[in-house]
Design an enzyme around this catalytic site. Structure first.
Site, PDB file in Angstrom:
ATOM      1  N   ASP A 106       1.597  -1.986  -6.456  1.00 55.35           N
ATOM      2  CA  ASP A 106       2.685  -0.997  -6.492  1.00 55.35           C
ATOM      3  C   ASP A 106       3.200  -0.670  -5.094  1.00 55.35           C
ATOM      4  O   ASP A 106       4.030   0.219  -4.933  1.00 55.35           O
ATOM      5  CB  ASP A 106       2.225   0.280  -7.195  1.00 55.35           C
ATOM      6  CG  ASP A 106       1.007   0.924  -6.529  1.00 55.35           C
ATOM      7  OD1 ASP A 106       0.468   0.334  -5.559  1.00 55.35           O
ATOM      8  OD2 ASP A 106       0.584   2.009  -6.977  1.00 55.35           O
TER       9      ASP A 106
ATOM     10  N   CYS B  36     -10.437  -9.169  19.140  1.00 52.38           N
ATOM     11  CA  CYS B  36      -9.439  -9.578  18.153  1.00 52.38           C
ATOM     12  C   CYS B  36      -9.499 -11.075  17.891  1.00 52.38           C
ATOM     13  O   CYS B  36      -9.263 -11.532  16.765  1.00 52.38           O
ATOM     14  CB  CYS B  36      -8.045  -9.180  18.614  1.00 52.38           C
ATOM     15  SG  CYS B  36      -7.811  -7.391  18.757  1.00 52.38           S
TER      16      CYS B  36
END
Length: 219
Positions: A139, A45
């Protein structure tokens, strides 16, 4: 039901390394990438967050907000970013969301409801499913999602390529073929009749098969 392509991306409010945000408001009228991590100070990570910081100007050009989420509090994130800069040469200047109570990981179907209510005492292995990428459109619907194991670093060049495809196909009635890159030929969408295609592409198209109509990428 879990989250799927086309699902509304759940809204949330959370503390981050750049202050408190409300997800939908922060994204605004643009696009977003929410990518998650099982724990701070983990090796794969660390490289990923630096890779995203390096690519952030490219995401900015495409009006894409990038947000990282890690199952740890923001105070840990602030300490972690120094390591990320040391390792990769790039300092994340995008929000890193604190999820010390695991609420967002659960909201996004990355941890089960019975996972507890605190990141304290949990290992990266306990959170191994918190390794998802969600691409969210204007959206606020999920346009793509990818899940990776902890041992496989994510290819953010590929995620950038996917964003290019999603934005192009949202604007034009086309699809992109395998391994497509920006500027290469595209496929006329199956929903477009030949009559409509002739109006849009008066110079015609290549058709190795009747259902495969190839044209230059629309500008």
């Amino acid at each position: 039901m879990g989250l799927r392509i086309g699902s509304k991306a759940p809204d949330f409010e959370a503390d981050t390394t750049v202050g408190r945000i409300k997800f939908h408001d922060y994204v605004g009228e643009g696009w977003a990438i929410l990518f998650s991590h099982p724990k701070d100070f983990t090796p794969v990570c660390t490289t990923e967050l630096g890779a995203v910081a390096k690519l952030k100007p490219e995401f900015d050009k495409r009006n894409v907000k990038v947000l990282g989420l890690s199952v740890d509090p923001v105070s840990d994130h602030h300490r972690w970013v120094g390591d990320i800069k040391d390792v990769t040469g790039f300092l994340p200047d995008y929000p890193l969301i604190g999820d010390g109570d695991l609420n967002i990981a659960k909201l996004y179907d990355m941890l089960p409801e019975d996972a507890g209510a605190s990141s304290q005492g949990r290992t990266a292995a306990d959170n191994l499913t918190v390794r998802t990428v969600y691409i969210v459109g204007p959206d606020k619907a999920i346009k793509a999602q990818l899940a990776y194991p902890m041992t496989s670093g994510r290819n953010f060049d590929e995620i950038l390529r996917l964003v290019d495809s999603l934005q192009l196909t949202a604007k034009h009635k086309v699809a992109t073929p395998a391994n497509w890159k920006q500027g290469e030929d595209v496929i006329i969408a199956g929903s477009v009749s030949n009559e409509e295609a002739k109006e849009k592409y008066p110079d015609g198209w290549q058709a190795p098969k009747p259902y495969l109509r190839i044209v230059p990428q629309p500008k």
